[in-house]
Design a protein around this motif. Structure first.
Motif, PDB file in Angstrom:
ATOM      1  N   ILE A   6       3.709 -18.765 -17.778  1.00 29.77           N
ATOM      2  CA  ILE A   6       4.415 -17.773 -18.582  1.00 29.77           C
ATOM      3  C   ILE A   6       5.338 -18.502 -19.547  1.00 29.77           C
ATOM      4  O   ILE A   6       6.146 -19.348 -19.136  1.00 29.77           O
ATOM      5  CB  ILE A   6       5.226 -16.812 -17.695  1.00 29.77           C
ATOM      6  CG1 ILE A   6       4.299 -16.055 -16.748  1.00 29.77           C
ATOM      7  CG2 ILE A   6       6.026 -15.835 -18.562  1.00 29.77           C
ATOM      8  CD1 ILE A   6       5.020 -15.147 -15.762  1.00 29.77           C
ATOM      9  N   LEU A   7       5.221 -18.189 -20.822  1.00 22.31           N
ATOM     10  CA  LEU A   7       6.076 -18.774 -21.848  1.00 22.31           C
ATOM     11  C   LEU A   7       7.163 -17.779 -22.229  1.00 22.31           C
ATOM     12  O   LEU A   7       6.871 -16.640 -22.603  1.00 22.31           O
ATOM     13  CB  LEU A   7       5.262 -19.137 -23.097  1.00 22.31           C
ATOM     14  CG  LEU A   7       6.095 -19.741 -24.233  1.00 22.31           C
ATOM     15  CD1 LEU A   7       6.350 -21.222 -23.980  1.00 22.31           C
ATOM     16  CD2 LEU A   7       5.425 -19.541 -25.584  1.00 22.31           C
ATOM     17  N   LEU A   8       8.425 -18.215 -22.158  1.00 25.71           N
ATOM     18  CA  LEU A   8       9.556 -17.401 -22.563  1.00 25.71           C
ATOM     19  C   LEU A   8      10.070 -17.875 -23.914  1.00 25.71           C
ATOM     20  O   LEU A   8      10.352 -19.061 -24.093  1.00 25.71           O
ATOM     21  CB  LEU A   8      10.698 -17.495 -21.546  1.00 25.71           C
ATOM     22  CG  LEU A   8      10.375 -17.164 -20.089  1.00 25.71           C
ATOM     23  CD1 LEU A   8      11.649 -17.236 -19.259  1.00 25.71           C
ATOM     24  CD2 LEU A   8       9.743 -15.792 -19.982  1.00 25.71           C
ATOM     25  N   SER A   9      10.199 -16.951 -24.851  1.00 25.23           N
ATOM     26  CA  SER A   9      10.816 -17.256 -26.143  1.00 25.23           C
ATOM     27  C   SER A   9      12.316 -17.033 -25.996  1.00 25.23           C
ATOM     28  O   SER A   9      12.771 -15.899 -25.831  1.00 25.23           O
ATOM     29  CB  SER A   9      10.239 -16.344 -27.228  1.00 25.23           C
ATOM     30  OG  SER A   9      10.935 -16.528 -28.444  1.00 25.23           O
ATOM     31  N   LEU A  10      13.100 -18.123 -26.060  1.00 26.51           N
ATOM     32  CA  LEU A  10      14.509 -18.079 -25.663  1.00 26.51           C
ATOM     33  C   LEU A  10      15.485 -18.253 -26.823  1.00 26.51           C
ATOM     34  O   LEU A  10      16.607 -18.705 -26.621  1.00 26.51           O
ATOM     35  CB  LEU A  10      14.779 -19.150 -24.597  1.00 26.51           C
ATOM     36  CG  LEU A  10      14.025 -18.990 -23.284  1.00 26.51           C
ATOM     37  CD1 LEU A  10      14.400 -20.096 -22.313  1.00 26.51           C
ATOM     38  CD2 LEU A  10      14.285 -17.620 -22.657  1.00 26.51           C
ATOM     39  N   ASN A  11      15.106 -17.868 -28.018  1.00 24.95           N
ATOM     40  CA  ASN A  11      16.048 -17.986 -29.132  1.00 24.95           C
ATOM     41  C   ASN A  11      17.109 -16.894 -29.149  1.00 24.95           C
ATOM     42  O   ASN A  11      18.072 -16.995 -29.899  1.00 24.95           O
ATOM     43  CB  ASN A  11      15.297 -17.993 -30.460  1.00 24.95           C
ATOM     44  CG  ASN A  11      14.758 -19.364 -30.810  1.00 24.95           C
ATOM     45  OD1 ASN A  11      13.825 -19.854 -30.161  1.00 24.95           O
ATOM     46  ND2 ASN A  11      15.326 -20.003 -31.826  1.00 24.95           N
ATOM     47  N   ASP A  12      16.944 -15.867 -28.337  1.00 29.44           N
ATOM     48  CA  ASP A  12      17.962 -14.819 -28.218  1.00 29.44           C
ATOM     49  C   ASP A  12      18.878 -15.195 -27.057  1.00 29.44           C
ATOM     50  O   ASP A  12      18.678 -14.791 -25.914  1.00 29.44           O
ATOM     51  CB  ASP A  12      17.281 -13.473 -27.986  1.00 29.44           C
ATOM     52  CG  ASP A  12      18.247 -12.305 -28.060  1.00 29.44           C
ATOM     53  OD1 ASP A  12      19.426 -12.531 -28.396  1.00 29.44           O
ATOM     54  OD2 ASP A  12      17.837 -11.176 -27.775  1.00 29.44           O
ATOM     55  N   GLU A  13      19.918 -15.964 -27.342  1.00 23.69           N
ATOM     56  CA  GLU A  13      20.739 -16.578 -26.293  1.00 23.69           C
ATOM     57  C   GLU A  13      21.301 -15.589 -25.270  1.00 23.69           C
ATOM     58  O   GLU A  13      21.220 -15.851 -24.059  1.00 23.69           O
ATOM     59  CB  GLU A  13      21.876 -17.383 -26.928  1.00 23.69           C
ATOM     60  CG  GLU A  13      22.731 -18.125 -25.920  1.00 23.69           C
ATOM     61  CD  GLU A  13      23.825 -18.952 -26.568  1.00 23.69           C
ATOM     62  OE1 GLU A  13      24.653 -19.523 -25.818  1.00 23.69           O
ATOM     63  OE2 GLU A  13      23.864 -19.050 -27.811  1.00 23.69           O
TER      64      GLU A  13
END
Length: 275
Positions: A6-13
């Protein structure tokens, strides 16, 4: 079959803890969760373009690097005493690549991409639709609020006889198999239920996978199809909406179908999108 990568897009801190919680609830046994922070494309203000002044650029890059460090610490701290293996990635490989570009590239080798829909963050406002259309992988988009520890126990499938909807259903099979209730929903327009036969065929197919789905149809009555889907999901306390994403891109601009556009403009329940 389970979601093993599973890849999490973490630019939303601010959303990092919720994204990790959601991934932990979605994962299979011995799953691997990747946290990705992508360096946003840095575009200087018009007034300093060509002035030869790098101070603004250096300051912006430094701010993003500092944020990446904070996100990494949050991400890794959330895996103490957790069963999943995890991996941190910081992608600063391209000066002009967008966050969506990076998520698409890293996401193609994952079973599932998870991101958030946050209107306050202009760097990621196109990640969900671009990743769903261009990565070839299913994408779960999380709302800003709500219980993210029980995603997929109550599932509504937004059904119409199309390749996008069919792809979404079978991309969601790992969750459909574990759900308490699955509803196969069609929004009927102008009193014509054109998808009755395909719904019955899909119910039979899902039953062979151990998924028992209930069939429902609703009239749109004063609402757009997308708003009708969201209204149904909220009234029935659904914690996942599965739907095909309808749209195409031209010269990096995206043109979404009506229901897709409406749902993505107001993500009030978790949504699994496939194209």
């Amino acid at each position: 079959m389970q979601y093993q990568t599973i890849l999490l897009s973490l630019n939303d801190e601010p959303r990092v803890p919720n994204l990790v919680s959601a991934a932990l609830s979605l994962m299979g046994d011995n799953a691997h969760i990747i946290g990705l922070y992508a360096m946003p494309a840095v575009v200087p203000p018009q007034e300093i373009i060509g002035a030869g002044d790098r101070s603004w650029l250096d300051e912006q890059l430094r701010a993003f690097e500092e944020q990446a460090g904070r996100v990494k610490n949050k991400f890794e701290g959330l895996f103490k005493d957790r069963p999943a293996t995890h991996e941190w990635r910081f992608d600063n490989s391209s000066f002009d690549a967008t966050v969506a570009d990076s998520v698409i590239e890293h996401g193609r080798a994952a079973d599932l991409i998870v991101t958030s829909r946050a209107s306050r963050n202009g760097w990621i406002d196109d990640v969900a639709e671009r990743a769903a259309i261009e990565s070839g992988r299913p994408v779960i988009v999380l709302p800003e609020e709500g219980d993210l520890l029980s995603i997929g126990t109550e599932i509504t499938i937004a059904w119409k006889s199309s390749k996008e909807a069919a792809r979404a259903v079978f991309d969601a099979l790992p969750l459909l198999r574990k759900a308490r209730h699955v509803r196969l929903l069609t929004v009927v327009e102008d009193g014509i239920d054109a998808d009755r036969a395909s719904r019955a065929q899909l119910v039979a197919s899902l039953s062979r996978h151990g998924v028992e789905a209930e069939i429902e149809s609703i009239p749109k009555i004063g609402l757009s199809p997308g708003d009708a889907l969201l209204d149904y999901a909220k009234r029935r306390n659904q914690n996942l909406l599965v739907m095909g994403l309808y749209g195409h891109s031209r010269f990096r601009e995206f043109f979404l179908g009506g229901a897709s556009r409406d749902v993505l403009s107001d993500v009030s329940v978790p949504v699994l999108l496939s194209h």
